[in-house]
Design an enzyme around this catalytic site. Structure first.
Site, PDB file in Angstrom:
ATOM      1  N   ARG A 152       0.844  -1.203   0.000  1.00 35.99           N
ATOM      2  CA  ARG A 152       0.000   0.000   0.000  1.00 35.99           C
ATOM      3  C   ARG A 152       0.876   1.249   0.000  1.00 35.99           C
ATOM      4  NH1 ARG A 152      -3.463  -1.420   5.211  1.00 35.99           N
ATOM      5  NH2 ARG A 152      -1.442  -2.265   5.743  1.00 35.99           N
ATOM      6  N   ASN A 210      -1.931  -9.705   7.736  1.00 36.80           N
ATOM      7  CA  ASN A 210      -2.194  -8.443   7.012  1.00 36.80           C
ATOM      8  C   ASN A 210      -2.954  -8.746   5.729  1.00 36.80           C
ATOM      9  OD1 ASN A 210      -0.025  -9.659   5.713  1.00 36.80           O
ATOM     10  ND2 ASN A 210       0.794  -7.723   4.969  1.00 36.80           N
ATOM     11  N   GLU A 241      -4.877   4.466  14.030  1.00 34.75           N
ATOM     12  CA  GLU A 241      -5.724   3.495  14.726  1.00 34.75           C
ATOM     13  C   GLU A 241      -6.403   4.045  15.967  1.00 34.75           C
ATOM     14  OE1 GLU A 241      -2.421   3.288  14.505  1.00 34.75           O
ATOM     15  OE2 GLU A 241      -1.571   2.927  16.485  1.00 34.75           O
ATOM     16  N   ASP A 279      -4.415 -11.119  13.966  1.00 30.63           N
ATOM     17  CA  ASP A 279      -3.584  -9.968  14.374  1.00 30.63           C
ATOM     18  C   ASP A 279      -3.753  -9.649  15.858  1.00 30.63           C
ATOM     19  OD1 ASP A 279      -6.194  -9.041  14.038  1.00 30.63           O
ATOM     20  OD2 ASP A 279      -5.555  -7.055  13.372  1.00 30.63           O
ATOM     21  N   LEU A 306     -13.496  -9.500  18.256  1.00 33.72           N
ATOM     22  CA  LEU A 306     -12.568  -8.525  18.839  1.00 33.72           C
ATOM     23  C   LEU A 306     -13.059  -8.173  20.230  1.00 33.72           C
ATOM     24  CD1 LEU A 306     -10.137  -6.551  18.593  1.00 33.72           C
ATOM     25  CD2 LEU A 306     -11.733  -4.855  17.742  1.00 33.72           C
ATOM     26  N   HIS A 341       0.497   1.695  16.149  1.00 30.45           N
ATOM     27  CA  HIS A 341       0.389   0.540  17.059  1.00 30.45           C
ATOM     28  C   HIS A 341       1.562   0.525  18.042  1.00 30.45           C
ATOM     29  CE1 HIS A 341      -3.049  -1.102  14.936  1.00 30.45           C
ATOM     30  NE2 HIS A 341      -2.427  -0.882  13.799  1.00 30.45           N
ATOM     31  N   LYS A 397       2.305   2.092   7.142  1.00 27.42           N
ATOM     32  CA  LYS A 397       2.805   1.328   8.292  1.00 27.42           C
ATOM     33  C   LYS A 397       3.644   2.206   9.212  1.00 27.42           C
ATOM     34  CE  LYS A 397       1.769  -2.799   8.441  1.00 27.42           C
ATOM     35  NZ  LYS A 397       0.515  -3.201   9.126  1.00 27.42           N
ATOM     36  N   TYR A 415      -0.405   4.541  10.563  1.00 31.49           N
ATOM     37  CA  TYR A 415      -0.640   3.541  11.604  1.00 31.49           C
ATOM     38  C   TYR A 415       0.633   3.430  12.441  1.00 31.49           C
ATOM     39  CZ  TYR A 415      -4.772   1.662   9.128  1.00 31.49           C
ATOM     40  OH  TYR A 415      -5.994   1.507   8.547  1.00 31.49           O
TER      41      TYR A 415
HETATM   42  N1  LIG Z   1      -5.988 -10.238   9.581  1.00 31.47           N
HETATM   43  C1  LIG Z   1      -6.181  -9.016   9.094  1.00 31.47           C
HETATM   44  O1  LIG Z   1      -5.591  -8.630   8.101  1.00 31.47           O
HETATM   45  C2  LIG Z   1      -7.175  -8.100   9.750  1.00 31.47           C
HETATM   46  C3  LIG Z   1      -7.636  -6.945   9.098  1.00 31.47           C
HETATM   47  C4  LIG Z   1      -8.595  -6.150   9.730  1.00 31.47           C
HETATM   48  C5  LIG Z   1      -9.082  -6.505  11.004  1.00 31.47           C
HETATM   49  N2  LIG Z   1      -8.584  -7.642  11.623  1.00 31.47           N
HETATM   50  C6  LIG Z   1      -9.053  -8.100  12.936  1.00 31.47           C
HETATM   51  O2  LIG Z   1     -10.356  -8.649  12.834  1.00 31.47           O
HETATM   52  C7  LIG Z   1     -10.940  -8.660  14.129  1.00 31.47           C
HETATM   53  C8  LIG Z   1     -12.360  -8.131  14.061  1.00 31.47           C
HETATM   54  O3  LIG Z   1     -12.321  -6.723  13.745  1.00 31.47           O
HETATM   55  P1  LIG Z   1     -13.644  -5.847  13.609  1.00 31.47           P
HETATM   56  O4  LIG Z   1     -13.230  -4.546  13.029  1.00 31.47           O
HETATM   57  O5  LIG Z   1     -14.709  -6.639  12.939  1.00 31.47           O
HETATM   58  O6  LIG Z   1     -14.054  -5.642  15.155  1.00 31.47           O
HETATM   59  P2  LIG Z   1     -15.497  -5.212  15.689  1.00 31.47           P
HETATM   60  O7  LIG Z   1     -15.265  -4.635  17.042  1.00 31.47           O
HETATM   61  O8  LIG Z   1     -16.226  -4.410  14.664  1.00 31.47           O
HETATM   62  O9  LIG Z   1     -16.281  -6.608  15.838  1.00 31.47           O
HETATM   63  C9  LIG Z   1     -15.935  -7.606  16.749  1.00 31.47           C
HETATM   64  C10 LIG Z   1     -17.182  -8.384  17.133  1.00 31.47           C
HETATM   65  O10 LIG Z   1     -16.777  -9.521  17.908  1.00 31.47           O
HETATM   66  C11 LIG Z   1     -17.802  -9.754  18.850  1.00 31.47           C
HETATM   67  N3  LIG Z   1     -17.295 -10.648  19.896  1.00 31.47           N
HETATM   68  C12 LIG Z   1     -16.429 -10.386  20.899  1.00 31.47           C
HETATM   69  N4  LIG Z   1     -16.194 -11.497  21.612  1.00 31.47           N
HETATM   70  C13 LIG Z   1     -16.923 -12.495  21.046  1.00 31.47           C
HETATM   71  C14 LIG Z   1     -17.095 -13.875  21.329  1.00 31.47           C
HETATM   72  N5  LIG Z   1     -16.467 -14.474  22.356  1.00 31.47           N
HETATM   73  N6  LIG Z   1     -17.910 -14.601  20.513  1.00 31.47           N
HETATM   74  C15 LIG Z   1     -18.544 -14.020  19.479  1.00 31.47           C
HETATM   75  N7  LIG Z   1     -18.436 -12.701  19.176  1.00 31.47           N
HETATM   76  C16 LIG Z   1     -17.622 -11.953  19.946  1.00 31.47           C
HETATM   77  C17 LIG Z   1     -18.174  -8.358  19.316  1.00 31.47           C
HETATM   78  O11 LIG Z   1     -19.458  -8.339  19.961  1.00 31.47           O
HETATM   79  C18 LIG Z   1     -18.164  -7.579  18.004  1.00 31.47           C
HETATM   80  O12 LIG Z   1     -19.449  -7.546  17.380  1.00 31.47           O
HETATM   81  C19 LIG Z   1      -9.997  -7.825  14.997  1.00 31.47           C
HETATM   82  O13 LIG Z   1      -9.159  -8.686  15.730  1.00 31.47           O
HETATM   83  C20 LIG Z   1      -9.191  -7.038  13.996  1.00 31.47           C
HETATM   84  O14 LIG Z   1      -7.939  -6.636  14.519  1.00 31.47           O
HETATM   85  C21 LIG Z   1      -7.644  -8.420  11.018  1.00 31.47           C
END
Ligand SMILES: NC(=O)c1ccc[n+]([C@@H]2O[C@H](COP(=O)([O-])OP(=O)(O)OC[C@H]3O[C@@H](n4cnc5c(N)ncnc54)[C@H](O)[C@@H]3O)[C@@H](O)[C@H]2O)c1
Length: 372
Positions: A15, A300, A118, A270, A240, A96, A75, A94
């Site tokens: 990016r 990522n 963030e 992540d 999350l 972190h 980043k 970002y």
């Molecule tokens: N791998 C990647 O490249 C990448 C990219 C973007 C986001 N992410 C990650 O994805 C994850 C989700 O992000 P988001 O923006 O959707 O967060 P968000 O806060 O919008 O949604 C998280 C959801 O999880 C629910 N939750 C929490 N604990 C739970 C459980 N035990 N059982 C069921 N549901 C539960 C919450 O109620 C909430 O609705 C985060 O860890 C974020 O860092 C990873």
């Protein structure tokens, strides 16, 4: 203001901090923009695209860091970049910082003013500069899940949408936030039979109101979760718990209850991952198998679709970037408490409480930092 955008140097980061469209807007606001040659290539932008937009192109990052009042990146700055930051310079990217003591130390030593994507907030209490990447990762999850399910990749050999006479794949999405909602919508659009689990009833109500015709919802009790996971072809982990490591929702023993060749896509990797058997992988080698279950755990995910991700991030950062450039960081943060929430470092002081707590460093209130 002099706005500089260097090429990203973190491995596998394609990016770029400034799109040609964002550069064009900054130039229209009367600012000077300098981008590094080849900086947009990973996202499909040529140097000519930036020149057309009214920006100039520099050969090296050194020139950009030496010249710019404000650096826009994606980043966190890498050690060689941190050495080039200086007193009074604004860094918007970002960061972190909480798990990264070395970066925090270097930013404090540089004297720069660092605003982290963030931690910028919005009136809804969400994180507007994180949301676009969650949207990207969420929509990508069924796409990579479908690929993982293909026989040659170790999967069950099940087609997401089935065909007339053959049922669709069963997809379970755990966590119905930004990632989960976008994942469920795309999986449903591919014709899969989708259920979203969440612990928040309010969230399940909203999803049911909006998407009752596209997918089902279920409360994420341990019992409901394993019942659905047992029958699933594809499970997408999207939970999350803010500020905490992801809870482990499927144990290694439970893999044995799943269908052989089923796929787990752990988007929450992540934050440590929400399946016991998850470990972070890269785009070069994204999947592995444990006890007959395929795992995709790329930390990522947006990097796979760098062009879409860059444009989505650029749309979200543009109003903040323009406010910082038009007013200067102080007035921009005074006028907008949500942008002030992004302030992490100023003139040798840490200004973000959660980072201070994580690293044991005293914090200067961001409101006081505005006066320094
Ligand atoms: N791998 C990647 O490249 C990448 C990219 C973007 C986001 N992410 C990650 O994805 C994850 C989700 O992000 P988001 O923006 O959707 O967060 P968000 O806060 O919008 O949604 C998280 C959801 O999880 C629910 N939750 C929490 N604990 C739970 C459980 N035990 N059982 C069921 N549901 C539960 C919450 O109620 C909430 O609705 C985060 O860890 C974020 O860092 C990873």
């Amino acid at each position: 203001m002099k706005i500089g955008c260097p090429k990203e140097i973190k491995p596998q980061e394609f990016r770029v901090g400034l799109t040609p469209n964002a550069a064009r807007e900054a130039v229209a606001h009367g600012h000077d923009v300098l981008v590094q040659a080849g900086g947009g290539a990973g996202a499909g932008f040529t140097d000519a695209d930036y020149i057309d937009a009214g920006a100039r192109v520099a050969a090296t990052a050194e020139e950009i860091f030496a010249w710019a009042d404000m650096i826009i990146k994606v980043k966190e700055p890498q050690p060689v970049e941190r050495k080039m930051l200086r007193d009074g310079q604004v860094l918007f990217t970002y960061l972190h910082l909480a798990p990264d003591a070395a970066q925090t130390r270097d930013l404090l030593a540089s004297g720069c003013t660092a605003i982290a994507y963030e931690t910028v907030t919005d009136a809804q209490g969400t994180l507007p500069l994180l949301a676009p990447m969650s949207e990207v990762a969420g929509r990508l999850a069924p796409q990579v899940g479908a690929w993982t399910l293909q026989k040659a990749n170790g999967g069950r050999g099940v087609l997401m949408g089935g065909v007339p006479g053959v049922g669709p794949a069963r997809v379970v999405v755990i966590g119905g936030g930004v990632v989960g909602t976008h994942a469920a919508r795309v999986a449903a659009g591919m014709g899969a039979d989708v259920t979203v689990l969440d612990r928040s009833l309010a969230r399940l109500r909203t999803l049911d109101d909006m998407f009752a015709h596209d997918f089902k919802t279920s409360y994420a009790s341990a019992g409901n979760t394993i019942e659905l996971v047992r029958e699933a072809d594809l499970v997408i982990g999207a939970v999350l718990v803010p500020g905490a490591a992801a809870p482990k929702l499927i144990s290694r023993a439970q893999l044995g209850e799943m269908k052989p060749g089923a796929a787990l896509v752990d988007v929450a990797i992540d934050q440590g991952g929400c399946f016991e058997t998850s470990h972070a992988t890269t785009h070069k080698d994204p999947i592995y198998e444990v006890d007959g279950i395929m795992h995709y755990c790329v930390a990522n995910m947006p990097g796979a679709v760098a062009r879409t991700a860059t444009i989505a991030l650029g749309n979200a950062t543009m109003p903040f970037m323009l406010a910082l450039a038009d007013k200067g960081w102080r007035a921009a943060c005074e006028d907008d408490p949500h942008l002030l929430n992004g302030l992490n470092v100023h003139a040798g002081h840490l200004t973000y409480y959660a980072v201070g707590k994580a690293l044991g460093i005293d914090v200067l209130s961001p409101t006081l930092a505005l006066k320094q």
